[in-house]
Design an enzyme around this catalytic site. Sequence first.
Site, PDB file in Angstrom:
ATOM      1  N   GLY A 241       0.765  -1.249   0.000  1.00 57.93           N
ATOM      2  CA  GLY A 241       0.000   0.000   0.000  1.00 57.93           C
ATOM      3  C   GLY A 241       0.787   1.286   0.000  1.00 57.93           C
ATOM      4  N   GLU A 275       3.915  -6.495   1.997  1.00 57.72           N
ATOM      5  CA  GLU A 275       3.514  -6.898   0.634  1.00 57.72           C
ATOM      6  C   GLU A 275       3.553  -5.716  -0.336  1.00 57.72           C
ATOM      7  OE1 GLU A 275      -0.475  -8.311   1.188  1.00 57.72           O
ATOM      8  OE2 GLU A 275       0.117 -10.061   2.333  1.00 57.72           O
ATOM      9  N   PRO A 276       4.683  -5.029  -0.457  1.00 57.74           N
ATOM     10  CA  PRO A 276       4.691  -3.878  -1.368  1.00 57.74           C
ATOM     11  C   PRO A 276       4.693  -4.319  -2.828  1.00 57.74           C
ATOM     12  CG  PRO A 276       6.904  -4.285  -0.568  1.00 57.74           C
ATOM     13  CD  PRO A 276       6.007  -5.279   0.139  1.00 57.74           C
ATOM     14  N   GLY A 277       4.001  -3.573  -3.646  1.00 60.87           N
ATOM     15  CA  GLY A 277       4.040  -3.835  -5.091  1.00 60.87           C
ATOM     16  C   GLY A 277       4.504  -2.567  -5.782  1.00 60.87           C
ATOM     17  N   ARG A 314      -4.743   2.754 -15.867  1.00 63.54           N
ATOM     18  CA  ARG A 314      -4.895   3.571 -14.651  1.00 63.54           C
ATOM     19  C   ARG A 314      -5.584   4.916 -14.879  1.00 63.54           C
ATOM     20  NH1 ARG A 314      -1.515   5.113 -11.592  1.00 63.54           N
ATOM     21  NH2 ARG A 314      -2.511   4.387  -9.686  1.00 63.54           N
ATOM     22  N   CYS A 344     -11.577   3.051 -29.432  1.00 64.54           N
ATOM     23  CA  CYS A 344     -12.864   3.720 -29.681  1.00 64.54           C
ATOM     24  C   CYS A 344     -13.671   3.874 -28.402  1.00 64.54           C
ATOM     25  CB  CYS A 344     -13.644   2.930 -30.723  1.00 64.54           C
ATOM     26  SG  CYS A 344     -12.666   2.732 -32.196  1.00 64.54           S
TER      27      CYS A 344
HETATM   28  N1  LLP Z   1      -1.377  -7.030  -0.865  1.00 69.98           N
HETATM   29  C1  LLP Z   1      -2.652  -7.178  -1.251  1.00 69.98           C
HETATM   30  C2  LLP Z   1      -3.486  -8.170  -0.575  1.00 69.98           C
HETATM   31  C3  LLP Z   1      -3.173  -6.380  -2.289  1.00 69.98           C
HETATM   32  O1  LLP Z   1      -4.444  -6.543  -2.663  1.00 69.98           O
HETATM   33  C4  LLP Z   1      -2.335  -5.420  -2.921  1.00 69.98           C
HETATM   34  C5  LLP Z   1      -2.854  -4.576  -3.987  1.00 69.98           C
HETATM   35  C6  LLP Z   1      -1.001  -5.312  -2.493  1.00 69.98           C
HETATM   36  C7  LLP Z   1      -0.554  -6.119  -1.445  1.00 69.98           C
HETATM   37  C8  LLP Z   1      -0.031  -4.367  -3.117  1.00 69.98           C
HETATM   38  O2  LLP Z   1      -0.377  -3.041  -2.940  1.00 69.98           O
HETATM   39  P1  LLP Z   1       0.666  -1.892  -3.362  1.00 69.98           P
HETATM   40  O3  LLP Z   1       1.859  -1.997  -2.452  1.00 69.98           O
HETATM   41  O4  LLP Z   1       1.067  -2.124  -4.764  1.00 69.98           O
HETATM   42  O5  LLP Z   1      -0.093  -0.640  -3.171  1.00 69.98           O
HETATM   43  N2  LLP Z   1      -4.598  -1.369  -9.837  1.00 69.98           N
HETATM   44  C9  LLP Z   1      -4.473  -0.363  -8.812  1.00 69.98           C
HETATM   45  C10 LLP Z   1      -3.905  -0.924  -7.549  1.00 69.98           C
HETATM   46  C11 LLP Z   1      -4.702  -2.060  -7.008  1.00 69.98           C
HETATM   47  C12 LLP Z   1      -4.039  -2.693  -5.843  1.00 69.98           C
HETATM   48  C13 LLP Z   1      -4.697  -3.958  -5.460  1.00 69.98           C
HETATM   49  N3  LLP Z   1      -4.072  -4.614  -4.367  1.00 69.98           N
HETATM   50  C14 LLP Z   1      -3.646   0.808  -9.346  1.00 69.98           C
HETATM   51  O6  LLP Z   1      -3.205   0.749 -10.489  1.00 69.98           O
HETATM   52  O7  LLP Z   1      -3.480   1.811  -8.659  1.00 69.98           O
END
Ligand code: LLP
Length: 418
Positions: A241, A275-277, A314, A344
Amino acid sequence: MKASILVKKNKNFFIEDVHVGSIIEKFATPSYIYSKQRITDNFKNFEAAFKDIKHLICFAVKANSNLAILNLLAKNGAGFDIVSGGELRRVLAAKGDPRKIVFSGVGKTSEEIKLAIETNILAFNIESEDELSRIQEIAKSLNKKASISIRVNPNVDANTHPYISTGLKENKFGVSEACAFDLYKRAKKFDSISIEGIDCHIGSQITDLKPFEDSIRKLIALVDKLELEGIKIKHMDIGGGIGVSYEDEKTIAFNEYAKVVATLTKDRDIKILLEPGRAIMADAGVIMTKVEYVKKDQVKNFAIIDAAMNDLMRPSLYGAFHKILNVSDTTEKKLNFDIVGPICETGDFIGKDRMMSIEPNNILVILDAGAYAMSMSSNYNSRPRLYELMIDKDKIHVIREKESFDDLIKGERLLLES
Ligand code: LLP
């Protein structure tokens, strides 16, 4: 604020040591381009911030699931947060360690659960009572034990876009603290379940520490309550997050976050999972795209590019902002442009109201597209998915081929005449 991976040196643009012009010469636009150095730096900086805390970083595979990227992170010691059997198989194909995998998601199928149990993953992050019962049953039938955490929905407002907020009680994710307490007591009685941890994930693109602090406090209170019931929680998964700066917004420094976590969990024998993405991948990738047409009108000016909403959803989906730079020489004066794709749909835009100088055939670079870009892409309008390229110093590696027409129609059949 961190610099972009796109660096200007004497009027020329580079990613690491590669001149952007040379990428365009060799590969078609549009394409996704990543910097290996930036991915590694982001991951290592995250690691370094948490070095004094017992922890494991489980990269959220949904942010970017390319095998080369997962493999790079695995080599740097990352674990993974997955949400499907497909993501599990990707992590395994990328040589990720199954003992460092956590499995989140509200709708795990029996097949996915079976695969994950057989793979001996670190933990299921359980999101409902039904799921707990199903995992117990499947583990029993396999004669194995499944390790679990319960995902708590702490009902905190992450102050983010409603579509990516997950920790409010009206959201479908996790269970309330009271329900989690009961579920742990049930789980304790199940012979094929082993209680490992507790979990939460409150949302994405969070730029303030307060919601994290609030949710961690709630988790700790529950851990203490469970301890009194004789239930020992070994790890606390505090989710992902952490937001990034798409539009010069202020974000959370990794070490500030780590400090808060350390303070809240000190004197406890508990491992922290994260759990960073986005924080690992977003600023490590860009999309390079060409301007096909420029359309000037009394009311609006449009730059029509060869990338579209199917390559980067996005902006269309969340009204998200991505910086867009023109890396070509232009002589035109700056005008207010909407940067749009050829799809389109009126919602097919990448940027709105950008004061830019743009001419046809210019190359534009869309920044911060390393996370939730390729992984959310589609073939809408029968557009093939793009190249994914990884820059490593002066080398360009193709880490995913551009899709061909044959890829597009793979598995489709004409109806046989009856
Ligand atoms: N853990 C869980 C259970 C999650 O559902 C998510 C993201 C993450 C970790 C990673 O979150 P992060 O660190 O990346 O914020 N498509 C959207 C983001 C959706 C995120 C869904 N879950 C966007 O492009 O902003």
